[in-house]
Write an enzyme that holds these catalytic residues in place. Sequence first.
Site, short mmCIF file in Angstrom:
data_model
loop_
_atom_site.label_atom_id
_atom_site.label_comp_id
_atom_site.label_asym_id
_atom_site.label_seq_id
_atom_site.Cartn_x
_atom_site.Cartn_y
_atom_site.Cartn_z
N GLU A 39 7.29 -9.15 -0.63
CA GLU A 39 7.37 -9.28 1.05
C GLU A 39 6.85 -10.66 1.25
O GLU A 39 5.73 -10.98 0.50
CB GLU A 39 6.49 -8.46 1.88
CG GLU A 39 6.44 -8.69 3.35
CD GLU A 39 5.23 -7.86 4.28
OE1 GLU A 39 4.41 -7.16 3.49
OE2 GLU A 39 5.53 -7.75 5.19
N ARG A 269 -0.59 -0.65 -11.13
CA ARG A 269 -1.00 -2.09 -10.82
C ARG A 269 -1.93 -2.89 -11.81
O ARG A 269 -2.90 -1.72 -12.49
CB ARG A 269 -1.29 -2.31 -9.39
CG ARG A 269 -2.41 -1.75 -8.87
CD ARG A 269 -3.07 -2.43 -7.78
NE ARG A 269 -1.99 -1.87 -6.62
CZ ARG A 269 -1.22 -3.00 -5.81
NH1 ARG A 269 -1.63 -4.19 -5.98
NH2 ARG A 269 -0.74 -2.57 -4.74
N LYS A 279 -4.31 -9.49 -1.72
CA LYS A 279 -3.54 -10.69 -0.95
C LYS A 279 -4.75 -11.23 -0.11
O LYS A 279 -4.64 -11.99 0.27
CB LYS A 279 -2.35 -10.09 -0.61
CG LYS A 279 -1.26 -11.19 -0.92
CD LYS A 279 0.03 -10.97 -0.09
CE LYS A 279 1.22 -10.45 -1.22
NZ LYS A 279 2.48 -10.08 -0.82
#
Length: 561
Positions: A39, A269, A279
């Site tokens: 994204e 992850r 983020k």
Amino acid sequence: MTSEPENQNKSKHFVRQIIEEDLSKGLQREDIRTRFPPEPNGCLHIGHAKAFCLDFGMALEYGGKCNLRFDDTNPTKEDNRFVEAIKEDIRWMGFDWENREFYASDYFEKLYNYALELIENNKAYICTLSPEEFKEYRGIPGRPGKDSPHRNRPMAESLDIFKRMRNGEFAEGAYVLRAKIDMANPNLHLRDPAIYRIKHAEHIRTGKSWCIYPMYDFAHCLSDAIEGITHSLCTLEFEVHRPLYDWFIENTSIIKTLKVQPRQNEFARLNLSHTMMSKRKLQQLVEEKIVEDWDDPRMPTLSGMRRRGYTPQAIKNFCEEIGITKFNSLTQIALLEHCLRADLNKVALRRMAVFDPLLVEITNWEDGLVDWLDAINNPEDESAGTRKVPFSKHIYIEKSDFMENPPKKYFRLSPGTEVRLRYAYILKCVDVVKNADGSVEKLLCTIDTESRGGNAPDGRKIKGTIHFVSKDHALKAKVRLFDNLFTKEDLSNLGDDENFKDYLNPNSLTETEALLEPSLKEAKPQEPLQFERNAYFTLDSKSSDALVFNRTVTLKESFVK
RNA sequence: UCCCCGAUGGUGUAAUGGCAGCACAGAGGAUUUUGAUUCCUUUAGUUGGAGUUCGAGUCUCUAUCGGGGAACCA
């Protein structure tokens, strides 16, 4: 592409097993298709590298292709700046999506039509529950939800409202399109999830042409299907979304067009010690000017690591090394640094530099005479060639390379002993000149004039070799030394309310000066260098000052005790 | 509370039901014109309990621990 010997030292993780099983069931290699779906709402970091090394890596390894697809279904969060940054990072890592640069927004029209189809087949309906009511009706884990009062809205009515939603007739939040699945399902994601919402926002690509946007669960699987993706790899938190992924594909007509039905597989992850990958928190560091920007060399972003001097190969090796699993772990930063050192050792140009200078006067060397010596650029790579290094009457050596009263196993310079000046001459310390306060001002030394290049004519063994810089030729440079951004080892368990900034390392960036050999004037940004006996460096690509070097990673030094 | 997923040395991982292997980190040693690199040696492991089996890290049950899940985010 699939050379067997190369595969042997790669771990047979579960993604490889799945692909090989599919292959054995008749899947054609050229039909293998993966995708990397970022994204565009932030910069890529080392955790994303793990993901796209897998996406691109698996395609490459098994003869398929990997698409780059921007998951741009939420116009309020996305920015074109990040589209460009993401592309640059993937390219830098050496992966090529060729002409397959896609956007979920490319499919808005198709997705809209699939939504119409769901409504027509009585598998979706328009709901006007407020977000609070929505939540209440959904129920909680362990208790079934209850049907929305609009669940049985006539199909024609839902169809009409949905079309008018698209036409912009309603305010945000007025209506939402929901899939009709199962309000009692123990998996909350299947309790009639929202699939379209109204957002009167400008989109980075479609501008103002849409005011309804599909949700991830609806858009992602269908986008995969449209692109012919066979293996949709994502992180563990999407595990509970998988039934939805299959549901939308299996309940729309797209299923009939598919040669291979896309399958979602989840992997853990990356968690890296002494750093943090959220983020949101990285953005906070940027916004609060704790770091320069997203590409600050201390950041775990790919742009930061690039600026710091990391090589793409080192990062790729690391991603292969850590493997792919379905359980969470905390990888030590030491493993990443090992991968870096291993690669840098192969490619870095060796250069001489002095950080803490001690002046040495060669008493038996003629004033003004300069000897240009041949120096090997990289002992690990003969093709790197040689360069010339100047030697003259006054040189600097590292202060720590001299000790007036050396301990037993010290084999550098001390009064009366010999040491080799790398590529130059054997040096003997004959006298120590002191300042009034007793500190060493300079060393008076002689060289063995017969030892040019560093070998003694009589074959005597010289144990120590030190580096030096000629005083009159030395270049002054600023060097920035980096350490871990955080002092706490495991930041992955930090809750949102816990303040991660409490663990910021005050020594994550220190600056110092160094005296460098003159050839460093030609150093290129991002070119790996090793300042001998010190560490790996690169010339900073962003600094406007003449010479600023970033330390990539330190050497392993076993003489610390 | 319910559902889903998982658990192999200090760390990261591997093992068609058949000798628990590799790497990082640590320790020791050899070579070295970088106390780097390279090379050799070495320390250390299947979460507990039951079951199936000639044989279980692997299959079954159970306990424990860990992760994920209740955005009109992705």
